[in-house]
Scaffold this motif. Structure first.
Motif, mmCIF file in Angstrom:
data_model
loop_
_atom_site.group_PDB
_atom_site.id
_atom_site.type_symbol
_atom_site.label_atom_id
_atom_site.label_comp_id
_atom_site.label_asym_id
_atom_site.label_seq_id
_atom_site.Cartn_x
_atom_site.Cartn_y
_atom_site.Cartn_z
ATOM 1 N N GLU A 71 0.824 -1.213 0.000
ATOM 2 C CA GLU A 71 0.000 0.000 0.000
ATOM 3 C C GLU A 71 0.855 1.260 0.000
ATOM 4 O O GLU A 71 0.565 2.222 -0.719
ATOM 5 N N ASP A 72 1.915 1.279 0.818
ATOM 6 C CA ASP A 72 2.804 2.445 0.855
ATOM 7 C C ASP A 72 3.536 2.627 -0.466
ATOM 8 O O ASP A 72 3.797 3.752 -0.905
ATOM 9 N N TRP A 73 3.880 1.499 -1.085
ATOM 10 C CA TRP A 73 4.533 1.567 -2.396
ATOM 11 C C TRP A 73 3.608 2.187 -3.433
ATOM 12 O O TRP A 73 4.023 3.013 -4.249
ATOM 13 N N LEU A 74 2.333 1.807 -3.401
ATOM 14 C CA LEU A 74 1.353 2.395 -4.316
ATOM 15 C C LEU A 74 1.227 3.898 -4.091
ATOM 16 O O LEU A 74 1.166 4.679 -5.044
ATOM 17 N N ILE A 75 1.201 4.303 -2.824
ATOM 18 C CA ILE A 75 1.100 5.730 -2.501
ATOM 19 C C ILE A 75 2.325 6.468 -3.010
ATOM 20 O O ILE A 75 2.221 7.551 -3.601
ATOM 21 N N THR A 76 3.509 5.900 -2.786
ATOM 22 C CA THR A 76 4.746 6.513 -3.261
ATOM 23 C C THR A 76 4.707 6.726 -4.768
ATOM 24 O O THR A 76 5.163 7.755 -5.282
ATOM 25 N N ASN A 77 4.146 5.760 -5.474
ATOM 26 C CA ASN A 77 4.042 5.838 -6.932
ATOM 27 C C ASN A 77 2.767 6.530 -7.407
ATOM 28 O O ASN A 77 2.470 6.525 -8.605
ATOM 29 N N ASN A 78 2.011 7.082 -6.461
ATOM 30 C CA ASN A 78 0.768 7.792 -6.774
ATOM 31 C C ASN A 78 -0.203 6.925 -7.570
ATOM 32 O O ASN A 78 -0.984 7.421 -8.372
ATOM 33 N N TYR A 79 -0.129 5.613 -7.329
ATOM 34 C CA TYR A 79 -1.011 4.651 -7.997
ATOM 35 C C TYR A 79 -0.922 4.733 -9.527
ATOM 36 O O TYR A 79 -1.835 4.318 -10.231
ATOM 37 N N GLY A 80 0.175 5.293 -10.040
ATOM 38 C CA GLY A 80 0.293 5.443 -11.485
ATOM 39 C C GLY A 80 -0.661 6.471 -12.054
ATOM 40 O O GLY A 80 -0.985 6.452 -13.250
ATOM 41 N N ILE A 81 -1.109 7.395 -11.202
ATOM 42 C CA ILE A 81 -2.088 8.408 -11.608
ATOM 43 C C ILE A 81 -1.413 9.767 -11.725
ATOM 44 O O ILE A 81 -0.692 10.193 -10.815
ATOM 45 N N LEU A 82 -1.614 10.440 -12.831
ATOM 46 C CA LEU A 82 -1.059 11.781 -13.022
ATOM 47 C C LEU A 82 -1.671 12.723 -12.000
ATOM 48 O O LEU A 82 -2.894 12.806 -11.866
ATOM 49 N N SER A 83 -0.818 13.447 -11.303
ATOM 50 C CA SER A 83 -1.270 14.238 -10.167
ATOM 51 C C SER A 83 -2.170 15.410 -10.556
ATOM 52 O O SER A 83 -2.984 15.858 -9.753
ATOM 53 N N ASP A 84 -2.047 15.900 -11.786
ATOM 54 C CA ASP A 84 -2.847 17.066 -12.165
ATOM 55 C C ASP A 84 -4.213 16.692 -12.735
ATOM 56 O O ASP A 84 -5.199 17.401 -12.523
ATOM 57 N N THR A 85 -4.316 15.590 -13.440
ATOM 58 C CA THR A 85 -5.574 15.214 -14.090
ATOM 59 C C THR A 85 -6.307 14.080 -13.372
ATOM 60 O O THR A 85 -7.482 13.837 -13.659
ATOM 61 N N GLN A 86 -5.596 13.395 -12.479
ATOM 62 C CA GLN A 86 -6.130 12.208 -11.788
ATOM 63 C C GLN A 86 -6.495 11.097 -12.769
ATOM 64 O O GLN A 86 -7.356 10.261 -12.500
#
Length: 272
Positions: A71-86
């Protein structure tokens, strides 16, 4: 009787795995990383099987001393989601435009200093990033087989049309800095630091690909580290990038827009 017990335990294990997937997804929702309308649970479930779990296993096997849970790894990688567009980097590529038309738009759009982010992942990082060093050339560190031990001479420049062809099955999102002079400075620094100090067409710099927690050195390096360094080191005294000493040790491609400070924030020019 033995067969029946085995089946029960197998099903229980499947249920436990599914519940863990639900929990991981809900954590992303609760943190505001996941927009459920843009990234459904079904999409996450598919990406977890095909992308996230294999990448996480790569991370675990090569980061023995600095383990984090899934779970922390996913958060670190932002779940592969672009931070500006989600939007997910792995969003299915369905477009009304033909591939040829999409390529033409991409080739005509990109210019010096632009940042390219796409869905490839390697070494425990979700996504891939590169920078345009001219209006024609893309500078990148693609990684590849043997990344865990370091890949020598991994830096390269490829024509923009070749970049598109190599990533045609995935979306490439194009980001542009609001200040054109800053974009040019960053591109020049990247070219001279990661390709040829004199700016020539022949590669004279030979950089090893390796993902490490050292965000300051230029050799070894990796894709998204190269991009952020270009805008951090290459733009003089301008405060373009937030303080890297408190920004985290690994630079994740999908969160690159978060590193930029006003008035130098990035503009999303679309995905191709």
């Amino acid at each position: 009787m033995f067969f029946m017990l085995f089946s029960v335990f197998f099903c229980a294990d499947e249920i436990s795995t599914y519940n863990n997937t639900i929990r991981a997804y809900n954590i992303g929702v609760e943190l505001g990383i996941i927009n459920t309308k843009k990234y459904t649970f079904d999409s996450f479930l598919k990406d977890e099987t095909n992308i996230f779990k294999p990448l996480y296993e790569e991370y675990r096997t090569t980061n023995v001393t600095e383990q984090i849970n899934y779970e922390d790894w996913l958060i670190t990688n932002n779940y592969g989601i672009l931070s500006d567009t989600q939007e997910s980097l792995f969003q299915r590529k369905i477009s009304k435009r033909s591939t040829a038309d999409n390529k033409r738009r991409f080739v005509n759009l990109v210019k010096k200093g632009d940042i390219l982010i796409t869905g490839r992942g390697i070494g425990g990082l979700i996504g891939h990033a590169a920078i345009m060093t001219t209006d024609y050339w893309v500078l990148e560190m693609p990684g590849g087989k043997g990344w865990d031990n370091g890949i020598r001479d991994n830096n390269r420049q490829v024509p923009k049309h070749k970049w598109f062809d190599q990533h045609a099955s995935d979306w490439t999102t194009v980001y542009r800095n609001r200040d054109a002079s800053v974009a040019r400075q960053a591109a020049n620094w990247a070219d001279r630091t990661y390709y040829n100090p004199s700016g020539g067409a022949t590669k004279t710099k030979h950089i090893t690909y390796k993902i490490s927690t050292d965000i300051w050195s230029t050799n070894p390096s990796y894709c998204s580290k190269l991009v952020i360094q270009a805008y951090y080191y290459g733009t003089g005294k301008k405060k373009v990038i937030r303080d890297l000493s408190i920004a985290g040790r690994i630079i994740v491609p999908s969160t690159i827009p978060n590193y930029f400070l006003p008035p130098y924030t990035l503009v999303n020019k679309g995905k191709y």
